[in-house]
Design a protein around this motif. Structure first.
Motif, PDB file in Angstrom:
ATOM      1  N   THR A   1      17.178   6.053  -3.051  1.00  0.00           N
ATOM      2  CA  THR A   1      16.985   5.526  -1.703  1.00  0.00           C
ATOM      3  C   THR A   1      15.665   4.757  -1.718  1.00  0.00           C
ATOM      4  O   THR A   1      14.631   5.315  -2.073  1.00  0.00           O
ATOM      5  CB  THR A   1      16.937   6.684  -0.691  1.00  0.00           C
ATOM      6  OG1 THR A   1      18.236   7.264  -0.627  1.00  0.00           O
ATOM      7  CG2 THR A   1      16.537   6.199   0.697  1.00  0.00           C
TER       8      THR A   1
ATOM      9  N   ARG B   1      13.183   4.034   0.052  1.00  0.00           N
ATOM     10  CA  ARG B   1      12.644   4.505   1.325  1.00  0.00           C
ATOM     11  C   ARG B   1      11.542   3.595   1.885  1.00  0.00           C
ATOM     12  O   ARG B   1      11.503   3.347   3.075  1.00  0.00           O
ATOM     13  CB  ARG B   1      12.101   5.918   1.118  1.00  0.00           C
ATOM     14  CG  ARG B   1      12.159   6.806   2.304  1.00  0.00           C
ATOM     15  CD  ARG B   1      11.838   8.242   1.904  1.00  0.00           C
ATOM     16  NE  ARG B   1      12.982   8.918   1.307  1.00  0.00           N
ATOM     17  CZ  ARG B   1      13.953   9.487   2.021  1.00  0.00           C
ATOM     18  NH1 ARG B   1      13.907   9.454   3.330  1.00  0.00           N
ATOM     19  NH2 ARG B   1      14.954  10.077   1.428  1.00  0.00           N
TER      20      ARG B   1
ATOM     21  N   GLY C   1      20.287  12.800   9.255  1.00  0.00           N
ATOM     22  CA  GLY C   1      21.052  12.633   8.023  1.00  0.00           C
ATOM     23  C   GLY C   1      20.405  11.698   7.038  1.00  0.00           C
ATOM     24  O   GLY C   1      19.322  11.165   7.264  1.00  0.00           O
ATOM     25  N   PRO C   2      21.102  11.496   5.904  1.00  0.00           N
ATOM     26  CA  PRO C   2      20.490  10.778   4.776  1.00  0.00           C
ATOM     27  C   PRO C   2      20.581   9.254   4.824  1.00  0.00           C
ATOM     28  O   PRO C   2      20.025   8.590   3.952  1.00  0.00           O
ATOM     29  CB  PRO C   2      21.295  11.305   3.580  1.00  0.00           C
ATOM     30  CG  PRO C   2      22.643  11.630   4.146  1.00  0.00           C
ATOM     31  CD  PRO C   2      22.411  12.066   5.561  1.00  0.00           C
ATOM     32  N   MET C   3      21.263   8.652   5.828  1.00  0.00           N
ATOM     33  CA  MET C   3      21.507   7.200   5.775  1.00  0.00           C
ATOM     34  C   MET C   3      20.329   6.408   6.322  1.00  0.00           C
ATOM     35  O   MET C   3      20.479   5.526   7.166  1.00  0.00           O
ATOM     36  CB  MET C   3      22.795   6.857   6.529  1.00  0.00           C
ATOM     37  CG  MET C   3      24.038   7.481   5.929  1.00  0.00           C
ATOM     38  SD  MET C   3      24.250   7.126   4.184  1.00  0.00           S
ATOM     39  CE  MET C   3      24.312   5.396   4.280  1.00  0.00           C
ATOM     40  N   VAL C   4      19.144   6.733   5.858  1.00  0.00           N
ATOM     41  CA  VAL C   4      17.918   6.064   6.307  1.00  0.00           C
ATOM     42  C   VAL C   4      17.883   4.641   5.766  1.00  0.00           C
ATOM     43  O   VAL C   4      18.586   4.314   4.812  1.00  0.00           O
ATOM     44  CB  VAL C   4      16.679   6.837   5.821  1.00  0.00           C
ATOM     45  CG1 VAL C   4      16.644   8.228   6.433  1.00  0.00           C
ATOM     46  CG2 VAL C   4      16.666   6.922   4.292  1.00  0.00           C
TER      47      VAL C   4
ATOM     48  N   ALA D   1      18.777   3.561   2.011  1.00  0.00           N
ATOM     49  CA  ALA D   1      19.745   4.459   1.367  1.00  0.00           C
ATOM     50  C   ALA D   1      20.992   3.686   0.937  1.00  0.00           C
ATOM     51  O   ALA D   1      21.391   2.731   1.598  1.00  0.00           O
ATOM     52  CB  ALA D   1      20.144   5.584   2.323  1.00  0.00           C
TER      53      ALA D   1
ATOM     54  N   ARG E   1      28.946  10.790   8.632  1.00  0.00           N
ATOM     55  CA  ARG E   1      28.027  10.529   7.512  1.00  0.00           C
ATOM     56  C   ARG E   1      26.904   9.563   7.897  1.00  0.00           C
ATOM     57  O   ARG E   1      25.846   9.580   7.277  1.00  0.00           O
ATOM     58  CB  ARG E   1      28.810  10.008   6.299  1.00  0.00           C
ATOM     59  CG  ARG E   1      29.594  11.131   5.650  1.00  0.00           C
ATOM     60  CD  ARG E   1      30.436  10.742   4.466  1.00  0.00           C
ATOM     61  NE  ARG E   1      31.170  11.954   4.058  1.00  0.00           N
ATOM     62  CZ  ARG E   1      32.282  11.967   3.359  1.00  0.00           C
ATOM     63  NH1 ARG E   1      32.819  10.843   2.932  1.00  0.00           N
ATOM     64  NH2 ARG E   1      32.879  13.115   3.064  1.00  0.00           N
ATOM     65  N   TYR E   2      27.154   8.717   8.887  1.00  0.00           N
ATOM     66  CA  TYR E   2      26.127   7.757   9.311  1.00  0.00           C
ATOM     67  C   TYR E   2      25.421   8.212  10.587  1.00  0.00           C
ATOM     68  O   TYR E   2      24.632   7.467  11.142  1.00  0.00           O
ATOM     69  CB  TYR E   2      26.761   6.366   9.500  1.00  0.00           C
ATOM     70  CG  TYR E   2      27.091   5.693   8.175  1.00  0.00           C
ATOM     71  CD1 TYR E   2      28.196   6.108   7.431  1.00  0.00           C
ATOM     72  CD2 TYR E   2      26.306   4.677   7.661  1.00  0.00           C
ATOM     73  CE1 TYR E   2      28.500   5.531   6.199  1.00  0.00           C
ATOM     74  CE2 TYR E   2      26.602   4.089   6.433  1.00  0.00           C
ATOM     75  CZ  TYR E   2      27.691   4.520   5.720  1.00  0.00           C
ATOM     76  OH  TYR E   2      27.978   3.947   4.505  1.00  0.00           O
TER      77      TYR E   2
ATOM     78  N   HIS F   1      23.025  -1.177   0.362  1.00  0.00           N
ATOM     79  CA  HIS F   1      21.953  -0.310   0.852  1.00  0.00           C
ATOM     80  C   HIS F   1      21.684  -0.660   2.320  1.00  0.00           C
ATOM     81  O   HIS F   1      21.864  -1.803   2.744  1.00  0.00           O
ATOM     82  CB  HIS F   1      20.683  -0.480   0.018  1.00  0.00           C
ATOM     83  CG  HIS F   1      20.748   0.238  -1.306  1.00  0.00           C
ATOM     84  ND1 HIS F   1      20.045   1.389  -1.570  1.00  0.00           N
ATOM     85  CD2 HIS F   1      21.467  -0.027  -2.420  1.00  0.00           C
ATOM     86  CE1 HIS F   1      20.311   1.802  -2.802  1.00  0.00           C
ATOM     87  NE2 HIS F   1      21.169   0.962  -3.355  1.00  0.00           N
TER      88      HIS F   1
END
Lengths: 75, 572
Positions: B421, B423, B437-440, B443, B527-528, B543
């Motif tokens: 990711t 970041r 969640g992880p979709m920063v 990502a 997930r998003y 990404h």
């Protein structure tokens, strides 16, 4: 914050137990037991910052005189 | 899962003919927009990605063969998704051995197992195992199907002058030397990178004092039945005391066995069959029937170049960075380098982005390399303890792992490749709205099942080759102003393809000019962390560039400008 003041109700008992743990062990067995003990305690403490402070305290004042198996490499 | 030998081309035996190029007869060096050096998995991926986006590519390779031996065998989910976008993922998965599970043994007891893809609703598995020559063969066939790739075998770069305006190359062929020039040079020429050396550059890091033996064997079916399609890793097994062993299945009934030998092992003697066969019999039993396919002894180092961009020369894959093999982070990270670079080069060549966009290739992929090197070094510290203390911690962890849950998490037989990711990338537009969640931003986009026009498919397969704007709707008709805003995204010089996602079960109304996806299982929104109104801007390499709870065209345009390296301005 690492507590370096006395935190043991019976310090001599604990110290004796640490020494007794190794009484009938070879140096290699002792190293393994110590490693297990550190891992168990590290997990119990849980706080990575406290562990880092303890590691730094343990290393303080020891001039490095060894090296490990890695070597710098340039390609 | 294993096909007959007749099904596939024998890619290891393939000889790729040198063909004289008209460039060799030109009076002056012919100039090309992009030259890629090295037709391994990374160079081929870069060339295909560029060519698929319409950029003509010359791909040079000093050899006339694909990979000899299985070499990189574990191709990760993200790599397969990239190859899906490049039109050859399906063949990789069809031929490869799919696996998600890993097991770790200490002596003869199982101590730890891990599932690398514990949830359903992804098109691709955590990994497929596939001999590198298959991966290269499939990429090669895809490359040959594209009009913009000029493949030149037996073309060795012997001289290089890199200047601010371009790169001049001297190339040696079976018919003598010729010269070429290019705007941009992609060096994907491997760990020993002649380009890196020619430019007087270095890759630095640390080497580990250990040697490993790879034995690829073809195993008869009854012996193979004892081993499932999982990654099995032993520490100190009875059949190979004090060292580690890795067993892994490949296509065609071939198994990879990786024996740790220690630093004192003699690399010449240890590759002789009379030394290798008893080691394999110790694992499989004396009666096991197998043939040796490929034997190799290796050592490894973790290292990288300080920077991957040097003016008009861009380093990718092993040329730029190296890791230990435990973690499958070599070829996989190189393929991600290639995809990160391809769209940026295309925009720069088209004059739609400033050259400084390529500095973000350096920033993002150096960060990814550091992440891979960190993970790889940690695994190596566990597998190859550096001194008596680290050996004691390793053995203590394995001994405790039997009955202490925390110790099982410390067992490290390789932390397997995951995409990075980005970041803190300068291309990201930081969140101003709250998401979980992880979709920063930075990502890699998660996949999920979708329906399009009633047909079941996958989200990532809808993303195309450019920027995508994904709008999560409530399933109802969109207000005209929003429709106009979404449609207008596709009309700029750097178009953003709009996708409208409708919740599960609501048959979305057709909207001319817009692609509508049904989030068939509700997994995409989950997930998003999307709600009706949420909007994600995705880069061409899938990404996340930016995301909002409510779409505003000005915000999207500003984020797009930022994602193509135009500070503050709007897309040109």
């Amino acid at each position: 914050m690492l507590n370096t003041d006395l935190n043991l109700a019976a310090p001599d008992d604990v110290y004796e137990a640490l020494v007794a743990l190794h009484r009938d062990l070879t140096p290699e067995q002792s190293r393994l037991v110590n490693a297990k003990l550190i891992l168990l305690l590290a997990n119990h403490v849980g706080d990575a910052e406290v562990l880092r402070q303890a590691m730094a305290k343990a290393r303080a004042g020891i001039a490095p005189a060894g090296r490990d198996g890695t070597r710098p490499v340039t390609a | 899962m294993d096909g007959s030998a007749a099904r596939q081309t024998d890619y290891q035996a393939l000889v790729l003919d040198y063909v004289r190029s008209p460039d060799q007869d030109a009076a002056r060096p012919v100039r090309h927009p992009v030259i890629v050096v090295g037709a391994g998995p990374v160079g081929l991926t870069a060339a295909i990605d560029l060519a698929q986006q319409g950029v003509p590519v010359v791909l040079l390779d000093e050899d006339d063969r694909l990979s000899t031996g299985s070499r990189a065998i574990c191709f990760a989910k993200r790599t397969l998704e990239i190859w899906d976008r490049l039109g050859c993922g399906e063949r990789m998965v069809e031929t490869g051995v799919t696996w998600n599970l890993g097991k770790v043994f200490f002596r003869d007891e199982p101590v730890y197992s891990f599932n690398l893809l514990p949830e359903a609703g992804h098109r691709r598995p955590a990994f497929v195992n596939l001999q590198q020559y298959y991966a290269e063969g499939f990429l090669l066939e895809r490359a040959r199907a594209l009009p913009h790739i000029d493949l030149r075998w037996k073309n060795r770069v012997t001289g290089l002058e890199a200047g601010p305006e371009g790169v001049a190359l001297t190339i040696e062929t079976p018919e003598g030397e010729y010269r070429l020039a290019c705007d941009w040079l992609v060096a994907a020429d491997g760990a020993r990178s002649p380009i890196r050396k020619a430019m007087g550059l270095e890759s630095r890091g640390q080497s580990f004092r250990d040697r490993f033996l790879i034995a690829d064997i073809r195993l008869e079916a009854e012996a193979a039945a004892a081993f499932p399609t999982e990654r099995w890793f032993w520490f100190d097994p009875p059949f190979h005391p004090n060292q580690s062993v890795l067993l892994h299945k490949q296509p065609d009934g071939v198994w990879r066995i990786d024996f740790q030998l220690g630093w004192e092992a003699d690399p010449v003697a240890e590759r002789q069959p009379e030394r290798v066969i008893p080691r394999i019999q110790a694992l499989l039993g004396r009666e096991a029937r197998f043939t040796l396919e490929w034997v190799s002894i290796y050592t490894f180092a973790c290292l990288r170049m300080e920077r991957f961009r040097h003016g008009r020369v861009l380093f990718a894959g092993d040329a730029a960075h190296g890791v230990s093999p435990f973690g499958a982070r070599g070829a996989n990270s190189g393929v991600q380098d290639a995809e990160n670079l391809a769209w940026k080069l295309r925009l720069v060549l088209a004059g739609q982005a400033p050259e400084t966009l390529l500095d973000s290739y350096d920033a993002e992929r150096v960060l990814a390399a550091d992440e891979n090197i960190l993970n790889s070094t940690r695994s190596t510290d566990f597998i190859t303890p550096k001194n008596e203390a680290s050996r004691a911690f390793r053995d203590a962890t394995l001994a405790l792992a039997r009955d202490c849950g925390f110790a099982r998490s410390l067992v490290n037989s390789g932390r397997l490749s995951l995409p990075s990711t980005y970041r803190d990338s300068p291309l990201n537009t930081p969140d101003t709205d709250t998401f979980a969640g992880p979709m920063v931003p930075g990502a890699p986009a998660a996949d999920a099942p979708v329906r399009r026009g009633g047909e079941a498919g996958w989200f990532l397969a809808q993303l195309g080759g450019g920027f995508t704007g994904t709008y999560f709707s409530d399933g109802g008709a969109l207000p005209p102003a929003l429709l106009d805003a979404l449609r207008s995204l596709a009309l700029g010089p750097v178009p953003v393809q709009p996708l409208v996602v409708a919740p599960p079960g609501l048959p979305p109304a057709a909207m001319p000019g817009l692609t509508i996806l049904e989030d068939s299982e509700g997994l995409l929104a989950r997930r998003y962390d999307a709600r009706p109104g949420s909007f994600y801007l995705l880069r061409p390499d899938q990404h996340v560039a930016g995301r909002w709870r409510h779409v505003a065209p000005a915000l999207v345009q500003a984020a797009l400008a930022r994602a193509i390296g135009q500070d503050g301005g709007t897309a040109c």
